[in-house]
Design an enzyme around this catalytic site. Structure first.
Site: not given
Ligand SMILES: NC(=O)c1ccc[n+]([C@@H]2O[C@H](COP(=O)([O-])OP(=O)(O)OC[C@H]3O[C@@H](n4cnc5c(N)ncnc54)[C@H](O)[C@@H]3O)[C@@H](O)[C@H]2O)c1
Length: 259
Positions: A32, A55, A78, A130, A143, A147, A179
């Site tokens: 992270d 990343v 992720n 997503s 976004y 995806k 999230g």
């Molecule tokens: N929460 C939802 O409803 C949902 C729905 C569909 C898809 N997603 C996908 O799930 C994944 C996780 O999302 P989430 O909801 O847990 O988000 P979140 O914002 O809670 O967590 C994302 C994490 O990624 C880290 N991050 C961001 N940029 C980074 C980088 N450059 N390098 C390393 N770490 C980095 C952040 O610090 C954070 O800890 C994402 O790919 C998101 O698109 C989430």
């Protein structure tokens, strides 16, 4: 001991994936870019190694993999960000930030770990996409485009890396209560309205996603590759069913002979 690395694992879905993997007996690497959240996650979840890296940086991801001192059995891409806004108002900086983290980050991490996995002759990569990459959504053009691109990149990687012993799949979460969606579902009105639209009648949990990731990444899915698993309680298939419709049309045809 089996091992798994999850990017963006300090918060939200990634943290839940790290927790579930730890509970299932994996040694877990959490990558992270948020140092405080990373330290908190690593100190709360057993058998985890905090790996501070973005990343978007090949050097940092290579160092993180070195620090883990093990080529993981499963790598989960992720980490993801969103910048909301209609396309005509979206700044080029916001567009680039989303593409850089979501799409380029997935490419960087996958190619680095794939070389190490190929050397061993086995490995599994799961890319978090997503439902917003399957159908366009409100003010989320950058976004959704990333995806959708990750979905195709998943197919491409599975095609090129199958002979190296690797499987590559994608997992598309739906309406998840946690999230980055937390600001939406903390509003009781929108929480209720959205929940009512889901065919199975509830929002998804972070654990719903974590369990599906572990299945897809593990040997239980050993003949599945290039697939995008939709974990959404049926919402993406319900678009037509959610259109307004006069009940009178449902009587049309009743009593008529049909072949
Ligand atoms: N929460 C939802 O409803 C949902 C729905 C569909 C898809 N997603 C996908 O799930 C994944 C996780 O999302 P989430 O909801 O847990 O988000 P979140 O914002 O809670 O967590 C994302 C994490 O990624 C880290 N991050 C961001 N940029 C980074 C980088 N450059 N390098 C390393 N770490 C980095 C952040 O610090 C954070 O800890 C994402 O790919 C998101 O698109 C989430």
């Amino acid at each position: 001991m089996k091992s798994l690395i999850v990017t963006g694992g300090a918060n939200g879905l990634g943290r839940s994936i790290a927790q579930s993997a730890s509970d299932a007996g994996y040694r877990v690497g959490i990558i992270d870019a948020n140092i405080d959240a990373l330290e908190d996650a690593a100190s709360s979840i057993q058998n985890t190694v905090p790996l501070f890296a973005s990343v978007t940086s090949s050097d940092e991801i290579t160092s993180a993999l070195d620090k883990f001192e093990q080529v993981p059995d499963i790598w989960v891409n992720n980490a993801g960000i969103v910048r909301f806004g209609p396309l005509l108002e979206l700044s080029i900086d916001d567009w680039r930030a989303v593409v850089d983290v979501n799409l380029t980050g997935t490419f960087i991490c996958s190619t680095i770990v794939a070389q190490a996995m190929a050397h061993r002759g086995s490995g599994s990569i799961v890319n978090i996409t997503s439902i917003n990459g399957i159908a366009a959504g409100t003010n989320s053009g950058a976004y959704g485009a990333t995806k959708s691109a990750i979905s195709l990149l998943t197919q491409q990687m599975s095609l090129e890396w199958g002979e190296l012993g690797l499987r590559v799949n994608a997992l598309a979460p739906g309406l998840i209560d946690g999230g980055m969606s937390e600001p939406i579902y903390s509003d009781p009105q929108f929480r209720k309205l959205r929940t009512e639209k889901v065919p199975i009648g509830r929002l998804g949990t972070e654990d719903d996603i974590a369990q599906a990731v572990l299945f897809l990444g593990s040997e239980s899915a050993s003949y599945i590759t290039g697939h995008e698993l939709v974990v959404d309680g049926g919402i993406i298939n319900s678009i037509i069913a959610n259109l307004p419709r006069p009940s009178s049309v449902d009587s049309v045809g009743l009593g008529e002979e049909r072949l």
